[in-house]
Design a protein around this motif. Structure first.
Motif, PDB file in Angstrom:
ATOM      1  N   VAL A   1       2.396   2.357  -3.391  1.00  0.00           N
ATOM      2  CA  VAL A   1       1.826   2.895  -4.303  1.00  0.00           C
ATOM      3  C   VAL A   1       1.684   4.535  -4.392  1.00  0.00           C
ATOM      4  O   VAL A   1       0.989   5.067  -3.372  1.00  0.00           O
ATOM      5  CB  VAL A   1       0.096   2.263  -4.582  1.00  0.00           C
TER       6      VAL A   1
ATOM      7  N   ILE B   1      -9.631   3.230  -2.090  1.00  0.00           N
ATOM      8  CA  ILE B   1      -8.629   3.205  -3.041  1.00  0.00           C
ATOM      9  C   ILE B   1      -8.456   4.144  -3.977  1.00  0.00           C
ATOM     10  O   ILE B   1      -7.443   4.828  -4.411  1.00  0.00           O
ATOM     11  CB  ILE B   1      -8.918   1.787  -3.789  1.00  0.00           C
TER      12      ILE B   1
ATOM     13  N   LEU C   1     -13.914   0.987   1.202  1.00  0.00           N
ATOM     14  CA  LEU C   1     -12.565   0.281   0.786  1.00  0.00           C
ATOM     15  C   LEU C   1     -12.381   1.104  -0.806  1.00  0.00           C
ATOM     16  O   LEU C   1     -11.429   1.561  -1.093  1.00  0.00           O
ATOM     17  CB  LEU C   1     -12.696  -1.092   0.696  1.00  0.00           C
ATOM     18  N   ILE C   2     -13.401   0.999  -1.690  1.00  0.00           N
ATOM     19  CA  ILE C   2     -13.233   1.448  -3.084  1.00  0.00           C
ATOM     20  C   ILE C   2     -13.089   2.933  -3.183  1.00  0.00           C
ATOM     21  O   ILE C   2     -12.080   3.444  -3.811  1.00  0.00           O
ATOM     22  CB  ILE C   2     -14.675   0.897  -3.892  1.00  0.00           C
TER      23      ILE C   2
ATOM     24  N   LEU D   1      -8.142  -3.876   5.288  1.00  0.00           N
ATOM     25  CA  LEU D   1      -7.426  -5.443   5.049  1.00  0.00           C
ATOM     26  C   LEU D   1      -7.132  -6.292   6.150  1.00  0.00           C
ATOM     27  O   LEU D   1      -7.316  -7.441   6.277  1.00  0.00           O
ATOM     28  CB  LEU D   1      -6.160  -5.306   3.943  1.00  0.00           C
TER      29      LEU D   1
ATOM     30  N   VAL E   1     -18.241  -5.625  -1.584  1.00  0.00           N
ATOM     31  CA  VAL E   1     -17.636  -4.566  -2.165  1.00  0.00           C
ATOM     32  C   VAL E   1     -18.165  -4.210  -3.665  1.00  0.00           C
ATOM     33  O   VAL E   1     -18.486  -3.155  -3.711  1.00  0.00           O
ATOM     34  CB  VAL E   1     -16.091  -4.910  -2.425  1.00  0.00           C
TER      35      VAL E   1
ATOM     36  N   VAL F   1       1.003  -1.168   0.011  1.00  0.00           N
ATOM     37  CA  VAL F   1       0.070   0.013  -0.171  1.00  0.00           C
ATOM     38  C   VAL F   1       0.949   1.278   0.078  1.00  0.00           C
ATOM     39  O   VAL F   1       0.603   2.194  -0.669  1.00  0.00           O
ATOM     40  CB  VAL F   1      -0.862  -0.108   0.976  1.00  0.00           C
TER      41      VAL F   1
END
Lengths: 294, 325
Positions: free
Chosen positions: B30, B281, B277-278, B293, B262, B27
């Motif tokens: 990125v 991200i 979560l989406i 996670l 999700v 993570v």
């Protein structure tokens, strides 16, 4: 012709055609393959050539005439793209991703499984533990995590799909290889002092193939579904490589205003492809399973 | 038994540790969240201040050690986007996801079990063939597309069911739930069914093959010889024996239902942790991604352990050994 006179291939064909449903699946699958391979030549337009698009044609219902005199059989999307052409190109990308991911996963998984079965001991233990732990998580979660880390792209989504799938093949090959390696023909090969690599790849592997073929067929379908789902979430392919999942995701934006065709038809194409693969895979399992032989 | 549980727990701790390392490294490798969180026209000093405040200026191993130390104290970091502890954010969204998952699993059992039982008892009938064909379709249908089509049919064309959100919630034992009000239930139907579909197909298949196997057993023949009513034979003798695999699968599937929510939550704008979560991200909200996670991995480890234990309780023939494969 008695079974003894038949070639293995003829026997396989005869057994496979016993199920009408599987034959129907195979026919649809063949059609999908042909469409995917010839998409640039049979599509009414190139949906990604901006010069061929006209915004005035945007969001037309199925069967409407286009500005250039042609008919959009399945309607157009918000950019004025013919949906039928979009689906043909989308099938091509979805199928490529599914097949490429499965082939790579098969290669890696089968190699890992073979190594685990042949070497045994610690290597076996380690590889199978990794596979166990991985299989205890749902594929979508693993793929989501990987793509959240890797970002978008064709190579990245294939990597994620391979990472999800390799464990199935590794487990299957290991199971089959453990049984096969106790057979006489392996002992015979060892007595002949053939090199280990030759025994493993020329004698052991071919005899572990039938269950692999079955799993691989079904896994192509699940890889395609997973790719479509991830692309739908915006984590899979970039917009420059529109798979069926992206077409459906795009249609979602216009669904609430009743323009159903933008996501309905790509979904039907996806469904036809997956059902036909599953039907063929399901029947392959029966045909290739020696325990079900009459 | 005790040894088994201890070994599994120890193994779980190792898995959790490895996962934390992988997830953290991944993570944090990125992108740079500062680019998204700070407006492009912020001054250099503002940027530096924000980087220092979020701890992004420290080397990665220090960030990880800090994360690990805080994680052990139950603190998984503050969300960059919401500026509240990530773990609070997730626990706040968790009831919505759990409610959806429980509703979906309940639907799957209530629909799948009777259909599968019927298909197993009368395998030659037209109804059974239709059910089995339907179950193949259930496996093949891409779930997210089913969700869209349900929205199209029931929300857009028929206009009878809502297509987004949870609707009004009522407090049950301090947790907000939707299913206690009619309006809330109406909101649950579409996402719940979308999430249930795959499991309906799965339970149909399990129940059918279980029933067919059970019917050939001696104890069923004996029950028939005793002259027991058909209802009693099916309801007690068959059902009890096919429940073992079904309960296992329900428990195992519960984890994937939570993971798969999700997708469902994104389609139906359901305010659960999957949608969180989406969203996280998309804005690179690292602490929330990591916290999600870690929590989901913990959840899975416990679900899997619970399934193994449950299995040995339900089926006394199963002996728990940590078999070396």
């Amino acid at each position: 012709m008695t079974p003894a006179e038949q070639t293995p291939l003829a026997r396989f064909v005869e057994e496979f055609t016993e199920s009408r449903l599987a034959v129907a699946g195979a026919v649809v699958l063949l059609a999908v393959l042909v469409i995917a391979l010839t998409a640039p030549w049979i599509s009414p337009q190139n949906p990604y050539d901006l010069a061929q698009l006209d915004v005035l044609d945007a969001k037309l219902a199925p069967g409407s005439p286009l500005g250039n005199g042609k008919t959009a059989l399945l309607g157009t999307d918000d950019q004025g793209r013919d949906m039928l052409s979009g689906i043909f190109y989308g099938l091509r990308i979805s199928l490529f991703v599914g097949v490429a991911a499965t082939a790579l996963a098969l290669l890696i998984g089968a190699t890992a499984g073979m190594i685990a079965a042949w070497l045994g001991g610690r290597v076996d233990n380690l590889l199978m533990r990794i596979a166990d732990i991985q299989l205890s998580f749902p594929p979508i979660l693993i793929a989501l995590v990987l793509l959240a880390l890797l970002g978008q792209g064709l190579g990245k989504i294939i990597t994620a799909l391979v990472a999800v799938q390799w464990a199935y093949y590794a487990r299957t090959v290991r199971g089959a290889a453990l049984v096969e390696r106790r057979r006489e023909y392996i002992e015979a090969a060892q007595v002949l002092a053939l090199p280990a690599s030759r025994i493993v790849f020329r004698h052991l592997l071919p005899n572990c193939m039938p269950p692999l073929i079955v799993i691989a067929t079904v896994q192509v379908a699940s890889a395609i579904t997973l790719e479509a789902t991830l692309s739908f979430l915006g984590l899979g392919l970039p917009i420059t490589e529109p798979s069926l999942g992206l077409l459906i995701a795009n249609g979602f934006n216009f669904l609430l205003s009743g323009k159903y065709w933008i996501s309905f038809f790509p979904g039907i194409a996806l469904l036809l492809m997956i059902v036909s693969i599953n039907l063929v895979g399901d029947h392959l399992r029966d045909v290739l399973n020696p325990r079900l032989k009459k | 038994m005790l040894v088994f549980i201890l070994r599994r727990l120890l193994q779980s701790v190792v898995v959790l540790f490895v996962m934390s390392l992988l997830v953290f490294a991944g993570v944090y490798a990125v992108g740079n969240p500062i680019d998204i969180l700070i407006s492009p026209d912020a001054t250099q000093a503002d940027r530096a201040e924000a980087v220092a405040r979020l701890g992004l200026d420290k080397p990665m191993y220090l960030q990880y050690l800090l994360f690990l130390k805080q994680a052990l104290a139950g603190n998984l970091g503050k969300s960059f986007a919401f500026n509240i502890p990530a773990i609070d954010l997730i626990f706040e969204r968790m009831p919505a996801t759990l409610e959806l998952a429980v509703f979906a699993m309940g639907t799957a059992v209530l629909v799948g079990l009777p259909l599968g039982l019927y298909a197993g008892l009368k395998p030659k009938s037209f109804g059974a063939r239709a059910i089995m064909a339907g179950s193949i379709l259930g496996f093949s249908l891409p779930t997210f597309w089913v969700g869209l089509m349900l929205i199209m049919i029931f929300a857009v064309f028929a206009g009878v069911l809502p297509s987004n959100g949870r609707g009004p919630t009522t407090l049950l034992l301090g947790l907000p739930v939707s299913f206690l009000s009619v309006e809330g239930l109406r909101h649950l139907i579409l996402p719940g069914f979308t999430l249930a579909l795959l499991n309906i197909a799965l339970i149909i298949r399990l129940a059918r093959s279980g029933t067919q196997e059970a019917l050939m057993m001696d104890y069923i023949k004996f029950a028939r010889a005793k002259g027991l009513s058909n209802a009693r034979i099916v309801g007690v003798h068959v059902l009890k024996n096919i429940m073992i695999p079904i309960v296992t699968v329900i428990a195992l599937q519960f984890g994937s239902v939570i993971a798969f929510s999700v997708v469902t939550e994104t389609i139906f704008a359901w305010p659960g942790m999957g949608k969180l979560l989406i969203d996280s991200i998309n804005v690179l909200d690292r602490p929330v991604i990591v916290a999600y996670l870690m929590i989901i991995v913990t959840l899975f480890i416990f679900v899997n352990l619970a399934v193994d234990l449950l299995y040995s309780v339900l089926d006394p023939r199963v002996r728990l050994t940590d078999a070396q494969s």
